[in-house]
Design a protein around this motif. Sequence first.
Motif, short mmCIF file in Angstrom:
data_model
loop_
_atom_site.label_atom_id
_atom_site.label_comp_id
_atom_site.label_asym_id
_atom_site.label_seq_id
_atom_site.Cartn_x
_atom_site.Cartn_y
_atom_site.Cartn_z
N THR A 51 -5.43 -3.41 -3.64
CA THR A 51 -6.47 -3.45 -4.67
C THR A 51 -6.23 -2.33 -5.68
O THR A 51 -6.05 -1.17 -5.29
CB THR A 51 -7.86 -3.29 -4.04
OG1 THR A 51 -8.06 -4.34 -3.09
CG2 THR A 51 -8.96 -3.38 -5.09
N GLU A 52 -6.24 -2.67 -6.96
CA GLU A 52 -6.00 -1.69 -8.02
C GLU A 52 -7.09 -1.80 -9.09
O GLU A 52 -7.51 -2.91 -9.44
CB GLU A 52 -4.62 -1.90 -8.63
CG GLU A 52 -3.50 -1.72 -7.61
CD GLU A 52 -2.12 -1.92 -8.20
OE1 GLU A 52 -1.36 -0.95 -8.28
OE2 GLU A 52 -1.81 -3.07 -8.59
N GLU A 58 -15.87 2.95 5.79
CA GLU A 58 -15.08 3.97 6.48
C GLU A 58 -14.99 3.62 7.97
O GLU A 58 -15.88 2.99 8.53
CB GLU A 58 -15.71 5.36 6.31
CG GLU A 58 -15.69 5.91 4.90
CD GLU A 58 -16.87 5.45 4.07
OE1 GLU A 58 -17.86 4.94 4.66
OE2 GLU A 58 -16.82 5.58 2.83
N THR A 107 -11.52 -4.16 -0.91
CA THR A 107 -10.35 -4.39 -0.07
C THR A 107 -10.75 -4.99 1.26
O THR A 107 -10.10 -5.89 1.79
CB THR A 107 -9.59 -3.07 0.15
OG1 THR A 107 -9.23 -2.52 -1.12
CG2 THR A 107 -8.33 -3.29 0.95
N GLY A 157 -8.26 5.74 1.81
CA GLY A 157 -7.31 6.27 0.84
C GLY A 157 -6.66 7.57 1.25
O GLY A 157 -5.66 8.00 0.66
N ASP A 205 -17.09 3.88 -7.74
CA ASP A 205 -16.97 4.41 -6.39
C ASP A 205 -17.22 3.36 -5.31
O ASP A 205 -16.96 3.60 -4.13
CB ASP A 205 -17.90 5.61 -6.18
CG ASP A 205 -19.38 5.26 -6.34
OD1 ASP A 205 -19.68 4.24 -6.99
OD2 ASP A 205 -20.22 6.02 -5.84
N SER A 207 -13.66 0.42 -3.69
CA SER A 207 -12.75 0.46 -2.54
C SER A 207 -13.18 -0.51 -1.45
O SER A 207 -12.35 -0.99 -0.67
CB SER A 207 -12.68 1.88 -1.98
OG SER A 207 -13.95 2.30 -1.50
N ASN A 216 -7.22 -3.14 5.91
CA ASN A 216 -6.98 -4.44 5.29
C ASN A 216 -5.68 -5.12 5.67
O ASN A 216 -5.27 -6.05 5.00
CB ASN A 216 -7.03 -4.30 3.76
CG ASN A 216 -5.98 -3.33 3.22
OD1 ASN A 216 -5.33 -2.63 3.98
ND2 ASN A 216 -5.83 -3.29 1.93
N ARG A 224 0.83 -1.20 0.00
CA ARG A 224 0.00 0.00 0.00
C ARG A 224 0.87 1.26 0.00
O ARG A 224 1.96 1.27 0.54
CB ARG A 224 -0.92 -0.04 1.23
CG ARG A 224 -2.00 1.03 1.24
CD ARG A 224 -3.04 0.69 2.31
NE ARG A 224 -4.01 1.77 2.45
CZ ARG A 224 -4.06 2.58 3.50
NH1 ARG A 224 -3.20 2.43 4.49
NH2 ARG A 224 -4.96 3.53 3.58
N TYR A 226 -11.63 7.92 5.73
CA TYR A 226 -11.56 7.20 4.46
C TYR A 226 -10.16 6.61 4.29
O TYR A 226 -9.15 7.29 4.46
CB TYR A 226 -11.88 8.14 3.30
CG TYR A 226 -13.29 8.68 3.35
CD1 TYR A 226 -14.32 8.04 2.65
CD2 TYR A 226 -13.60 9.80 4.11
CE1 TYR A 226 -15.63 8.53 2.70
CE2 TYR A 226 -14.90 10.28 4.19
CZ TYR A 226 -15.91 9.64 3.48
OH TYR A 226 -17.20 10.10 3.54
#
Length: 326
Positions: free
Chosen positions: A190-191, A299, A151, A315, A145, A148, A176, A119, A313
């Motif tokens: 995750t991508e 979240e 993950t 990210g 959206d 995410s 994760n 990550r 969040y």
Amino acid sequence: MKSEILKLLRETDGYVSGQQISDRFGVSRTAVWKTIRQLQEEGYRVEAVRNKGYHIVDSPDVMTKEELDSLTDTRWAGKNVIYYDVTDSTNLRIKQLGDEGAPHGTLAVADSQTAGRGRRGHGWESPEGGSIYMSVLLRPQFRPDKASMLTLVAACSVAEGIMHCEDVNVQIKWPNDIIIGGKKLAGILTELSTQIDYINHVTVGIGINVNIQEFPGEICDTATSLQIECGHTVRRAPVIAEVMKRLEENYETFLKTEDLTGLMEKYSELLVNKERDVLIIGAKEQYQGHALGITPTGELIVRREDGTKQTVYAGEVSVRGVYGYV
């Protein structure tokens, strides 16, 4: 045919005769004998007894396509396996296979990687023979959206799969990281390949420390492996097969609502951060709070020191324990 014979040997109590195998798969007794010899040369302990047949006693720690095919009990997750002795990154391989049209559930597995990634662009050490490096291709139909949350779906699946195979208490550090006893056991990356309103495919990369006995100084206090925690060598292929089984189940639960509603209970039970003080590290601020759980969209809910609640969040921030990694 090798994977089918392996599967039959594993499913049979006692011995299965060469003639039974020959009739089952429509091949000659000589072809059966040659396949058994190949398995023995690869390290499988297969007993051959005159007038009784063949019986599998033990399996080596290998992750070949045949081994994984013989163990995987799913409809789509991990049914199309591509195995590499060495590759740059299983995530890169799956992204390429996704672009080339590989089917949903395709699984790439490697014994070692030369360019493993974690990550936030961190490297993931990937030596041979000691760990699981795998990536699975998903082709969801929902909006980008929502991706995410996959993950967290994967985190649940990895934790459950490991605990099914080994007697260890696995937890999840939001969102994760897979941990045992406060130390990191596995990571998930995750991508997405996406258009503005459409997902081409999703790559879920999973790295699990398995048969590693010691870690370099910079991570020795925060990393662990299954061998360290279990006290014995762990076969990797059964863990992969069980993670794929759980991923298929959890992914289909997710699809029913396209959020984590159906998985929140099991995720919350595994969440090490829940009801603990945490340190939220963002780009613009850093603050302490008390983690309360997750929202249906993944979240982290945090109560700040002034009593206000905030959703965090994944990210945008990193979450640590107030006094360390957890």
